[in-house]
Scaffold this active site. Structure first.
Site, PDB file in Angstrom:
ATOM      1  N   ARG A  46      14.048  31.454   5.924  1.00  0.00           N
ATOM      2  CA  ARG A  46      15.216  32.338   5.839  1.00  0.00           C
ATOM      3  C   ARG A  46      15.679  32.465   4.388  1.00  0.00           C
ATOM      4  O   ARG A  46      15.632  31.501   3.626  1.00  0.00           O
ATOM      5  CB  ARG A  46      16.378  31.779   6.670  1.00  0.00           C
ATOM      6  CG  ARG A  46      16.085  31.564   8.132  1.00  0.00           C
ATOM      7  CD  ARG A  46      15.971  32.816   8.928  1.00  0.00           C
ATOM      8  NE  ARG A  46      17.122  33.688   8.821  1.00  0.00           N
ATOM      9  CZ  ARG A  46      17.287  34.758   9.610  1.00  0.00           C
ATOM     10  NH1 ARG A  46      16.401  35.061  10.553  1.00  0.00           N
ATOM     11  NH2 ARG A  46      18.334  35.527   9.465  1.00  0.00           N
ATOM     12  N   VAL A  47      16.158  33.631   4.067  1.00  0.00           N
ATOM     13  CA  VAL A  47      16.731  33.805   2.732  1.00  0.00           C
ATOM     14  C   VAL A  47      18.244  33.980   2.817  1.00  0.00           C
ATOM     15  O   VAL A  47      18.907  34.182   1.835  1.00  0.00           O
ATOM     16  CB  VAL A  47      16.106  35.017   1.988  1.00  0.00           C
ATOM     17  CG1 VAL A  47      14.643  34.762   1.694  1.00  0.00           C
ATOM     18  CG2 VAL A  47      16.264  36.305   2.791  1.00  0.00           C
ATOM     19  N   ASP A  48      18.774  33.918   4.041  1.00  0.00           N
ATOM     20  CA  ASP A  48      20.232  34.040   4.204  1.00  0.00           C
ATOM     21  C   ASP A  48      20.809  32.668   4.559  1.00  0.00           C
ATOM     22  O   ASP A  48      20.137  31.654   4.450  1.00  0.00           O
ATOM     23  CB  ASP A  48      20.562  35.091   5.274  1.00  0.00           C
ATOM     24  CG  ASP A  48      19.873  34.767   6.603  1.00  0.00           C
ATOM     25  OD1 ASP A  48      19.282  33.674   6.723  1.00  0.00           O
ATOM     26  OD2 ASP A  48      19.933  35.602   7.510  1.00  0.00           O
ATOM     27  N   ASP A  49      22.063  32.650   4.992  1.00  0.00           N
ATOM     28  CA  ASP A  49      22.707  31.372   5.278  1.00  0.00           C
ATOM     29  C   ASP A  49      22.425  30.906   6.695  1.00  0.00           C
ATOM     30  O   ASP A  49      23.340  30.554   7.443  1.00  0.00           O
ATOM     31  CB  ASP A  49      24.219  31.496   5.035  1.00  0.00           C
ATOM     32  CG  ASP A  49      24.509  31.676   3.564  1.00  0.00           C
ATOM     33  OD1 ASP A  49      23.702  31.181   2.758  1.00  0.00           O
ATOM     34  OD2 ASP A  49      25.515  32.326   3.235  1.00  0.00           O
ATOM     35  N   VAL A  50      21.178  30.949   7.065  1.00  0.00           N
ATOM     36  CA  VAL A  50      20.806  30.479   8.394  1.00  0.00           C
ATOM     37  C   VAL A  50      19.818  29.335   8.212  1.00  0.00           C
ATOM     38  O   VAL A  50      18.905  29.422   7.404  1.00  0.00           O
ATOM     39  CB  VAL A  50      20.182  31.629   9.229  1.00  0.00           C
ATOM     40  CG1 VAL A  50      19.605  31.100  10.526  1.00  0.00           C
ATOM     41  CG2 VAL A  50      21.225  32.712   9.515  1.00  0.00           C
TER      42      VAL A  50
END
Ligand code: 6R9
Length: 774
Positions: free
Chosen positions: A642-646
């Site tokens: 993941r590149v997001d806040d997940v």
């Protein structure tokens, strides 16, 4: 001068060894390729038997004539995805002189021959021959058509199902994925009238499979009697529940929350809702009362279906207590649910011991079996909603992903068939829980639409010992086994003996999902579990995508351990840079998808704007997956996380914001920041930086109670692995937490902290490092 970069042997179990060359540029007929590269002595020996290999000619006919070797697949240069190189796979015919030679290879050398150089693993020619897609050429042909003529391609797939009325022939699909051109919308098979439950059950029965086993149920305890339902029996059970729901006022479009463990009643409940056009929302039975309450408030169900308790390993979980708490919380918040249908799971807890609210609670066994086994289906539009499934995002509030009927049906069925090379004689087991998308698409709908026999397992995969999976595989003669890398890693750690004591002869295809599978786990899965003869389908997809997006098709092309390989039919992955610019060939960046596919989600429940901003705004014109991805020189896709806040813990998606809000709900927590760090078995684990409120000291008790706060707010699976005390958090002058710095501190990569000069207070970093082991 073309260079050959890999020579690959076949799985050792076979009597043949095939060879392949991966060429960076087309091989010309008049030049010899550069020296063959092989690190494996048995293959070097093999090469000596095959001097013709030094004169590979790209023409299949020429190869056949001159060397008696067949060209089995070659990529075309028709699509940008495959333009980085051409692959030539050469397989010896069965009369090959090398055949006898391979018999005499020592076992170790044979194993090494299966997987060498450049990490390519070749399919067994016998497997390829019987596969739906036997070679890359066939795939490329089908893929090309799916992209160039999507309406025709998917209409043909859809025609395998029953539709009361065909969809709009003029407009099989309609879409806008470009936010700059207006609202996002995706529609497939609009105007087509169908029912997915009818297609899973009645249609298979009508075609003569009524007496085939649909579900085998295996309980937590190995000694617990297992049970099975044929397609006829499953239809009866589903119809009885559907009638009960109808009698209680559940109508087309109403939501129903299903909060059940992996009992047969879970897929039965999903199918019963689908039969009457109700929208099911399954909540994973590991979620806490607060999480369940939040979902009840959001979707306002007509009723909740649950059970009193269940066993997971040694533990008994009183599910009904959690439901009671969630329902009382939701009614205090204005959402009153007047009916709680409770299955009495007496092997875990007796009815008498279950807390009961007479005016609201009803025992499943007291009412459902009295209903008729005949229930007419509610015919719905292809675009009517089938289910909601909540998933984590970058904010504290989970997103209700909405899937509709027609496209989801066609897509899950097609992906299941091709990515697992499903055949009617298969026995299929997916270890996922129906509480996650994998259980929706690949325990329930995809397999049942194909008329498959599915194993449903109630318990934990390593209970009572790490051999349980293979015990189940042998018991039911499972042929297709689909699981998550976290389980593979944990079983790998427990040692081969738990695997090898079972036969596993029935297995022919393995599958992996949920997170990137690291090459060493891949190899163990392939070599030890699959005896080096079962292809692994490493399927990349998401709750949002409904079904597989990038996946191997077993038998069609060589695999690279850790790569999800190539896109499924109709899927156009693109890798973009930070500016949203599409990159060609070998590259790394953000994984997006251009154009819709039938299984795509259509909106977020009650929040179409969030749908547009989360998925379609970052890179206008594309669906943004939130994953990083690399494409190698051969066009293979490698998902990098993941590149997001997940954070992805054991394949479970958890938003950092959700965990942070659970932590700050603790009265002694002033502030919290959560990051994911690498974990040997879970893939990633949760690492929390916590600042206690003024005057509260650091203590072990406080750590425990903070972890408990996450367990009760979200569920045990989201519990932080480590709480790191933080006198302050590293923030920029605009107040944004620099998670990059926290990640480096958490993973002890202190020499890679990078530039911290833009922090409002750079001293915070030293304080945090000093508190690393406290
Ligand atoms: C099906 C499912 C989706 C996220 C996804 C990605 C990760 C799933 C993967 C994979 C690498 C694979 N993921 N499969 N990463 N290789 N084969 O897991 O859905 O729970 O929504 O999670 O899981 O990061 O974005 P979901």
């Amino acid at each position: 001068m073309p260079s050959i970069t890999a020579i690959i042997g076949r799985p050792p179990s076979s009597t043949l060894i095939s060879l392949a060359a991966v060429c960076h540029s087309p091989i010309s007929t008049d030049r010899r390729p550069s020296p063959l590269v092989s690190t494996d002595s048995s293959l070097v020996a093999a090469m000596e038997l095959l001097p013709e290999m030094a004169m590979i000619n790209p023409s299949a006919a020429a190869i056949s004539r001159r060397t008696h070797y067949h060209l089995v697949a070659a990529t075309t240069r028709t699509n940008s995805i495959f333009n980085s190189s051409s692959l030539f796979f050469i397989r010896p015919p069965t009369t090959d002189p090398f055949r006898s030679q391979s018999h005499h290879l020592p076992p170790k050398a044979k194993a090494a021959a299966a997987v060498i150089s450049d990490n390519l693993v070749f399919p067994d020619p016998d497997f390829s021959q019987q596969a739906h897609v036997p070679n890359f050429h066939k795939y490329a042909e089908m893929y090309k058509r799916s992209i160039e003529e999507p309406a025709e391609f998917w209409s043909e797939m859809a025609s395998e199902f029953h539709w009361n009325n065909k969809w709009d022939q003029e407009q099989v699909y309609s879409e806008n994925l470009d936010i700059t051109k207006g609202s996002i919308h995706i529609q497939w098979f609009k105007g087509g009238i169908t029912n997915i439950c009818y297609n899973c059950l009645d249609r298979n029965i009508e075609s003569g499979n009524g007496e085939k086993i649909a579900l085998h149920w295996e309980g937590n305890e190995p000694s617990h009697h297992s049970s099975s339902l044929t397609y006829n029996q499953l239809l009866d059970r589903v119809s009885q529940l559907a009638n009960y729901l109808k009698q209680n006022g559940v109508k087309k479009g109403d939501s129903v929350i299903i909060y059940l463990p992996m009992l047969m009643e879970l897929p039965i409940s999903m199918l019963a809702c689908a039969r009457i056009g109700a929208v099911h929302s399954v909540v994973f039975a590991g979620f806490s009362a607060e999480s369940l309450e939040q979902r009840i408030i959001d979707c306002k169900p007509k009723l909740v279906i649950t059970c009193n308790a269940f066993k997971r390993g040694h533990k008994v979980i009183n599910l009904k207590d959690i439901v009671d708490s969630a329902l009382s919380g939701s009614s205090q918040n204005g959402t009153y649910v007047g009916l709680c249908l409770t299955y009495a799971n007496e092997s875990a807890l007796k009815r008498e011991a279950t807390k009961w609210q007479t005016e609201r609670d009803v025992w499943w066994q007291d009412v459902v079996p009295n209903c008729s086994t005949k229930c007419d289906v509610e015919w719905v539009d292809g675009e009517d909603p089938l289910f909601l499934l909540y998933t984590s995002g970058s904010t504290g509030k989970p997103k209700g992903v909405v899937h509709t009927t027609g496209g989801y049906m066609v897509y899950t069925a097609a992906t299941f068939k091709y990515a697992f090379d499903y055949k009617p004689s298969d026995v299929y087991w997916c270890t996922a829980d129906c509480g996650w998308i994998t259980g929706h698409s690949y325990v329930a709908y995809g397999p049942l639409l194909n008329g498959a026999t599915v194993v449903v397992y109630e318990g934990v995969p390593n209970y009572p010992d790490p051999g349980r999976c293979w015990d189940i595989v042998d018991k039911y003669k499972v042929t297709i086994f689909y699981t998550a890398p976290t389980l593979v890693r944990s079983l790998m750690r427990d040692g081969d003996e738990y695997v090898t004591r079972y036969s596993r002869q029935s297995l022919r295809v393995l599958g992996s999902v949920g997170e990137p599978i690291n090459p060493s786990a891949w190899r163990w899965f392939f070599d030890v579990v699959g005896n080096s003869r079962c292809p692994i389908s490493d399927t990349w997809w998401q709750t949002e995508t409904g079904g597989f997006m990038i996946t191997p098709l077993p038998g069609a092309w060589p695999q690279k351990p850790g790569s999800a390989t190539f896109p499924f039919f109709g899927v156009q992955p693109v890798i973009v840079d930070e500016k949203g610019k599409e990159m060609e060939g070998e590259c790394s960046g953000y994984l997006c998808v251009k154009t819709s596919w039938p299984g795509a989600f259509r909106t977020l429940f009650g929040d179409h704007e969030r749908y547009e901003t989360t998925y379609f705004s970052a890179f206008p014109g594309y669906y943004f997956s939130g994953d990083g991805c690399r494409r190698d020189k051969d066009g293979y896709y490698w998902l990098t996380g993941r590149v997001d806040d997940v954070i992805n813990v054991s394949g479970h998606r958890i938003g950092t914001a959700e965990v942070e809000s659970a932590l700050v709900s603790h009265p002694k927590c002033a502030e919290a920041a959560v990051v994911g760090i690498e974990h040997e078995v879970k893939g990633q684990c949760i690492y929390a930086f916590v600042t206690p409120v003024e005057g509260v000291g650091y203590s072990e008790e406080l750590k425990k109670s903070l972890v408990l706060s996450v367990r009760t707010n979200i569920g045990a699976f989201a519990a932080p692995e480590k709480i790191h005390w933080a006198p302050g958090l590293p923030k920029t002058r605009s107040g944004k937490i620099m998670r990059r710095v926290l990640r480096k501190i958490a993973s002890r990569q202190l020499d890679e902290l990078g530039d911290t000069s833009t922090l409002a207070d750079p001293n915070v970093v030293d304080q945090l490092i000093a508190l690393s082991d406290s």
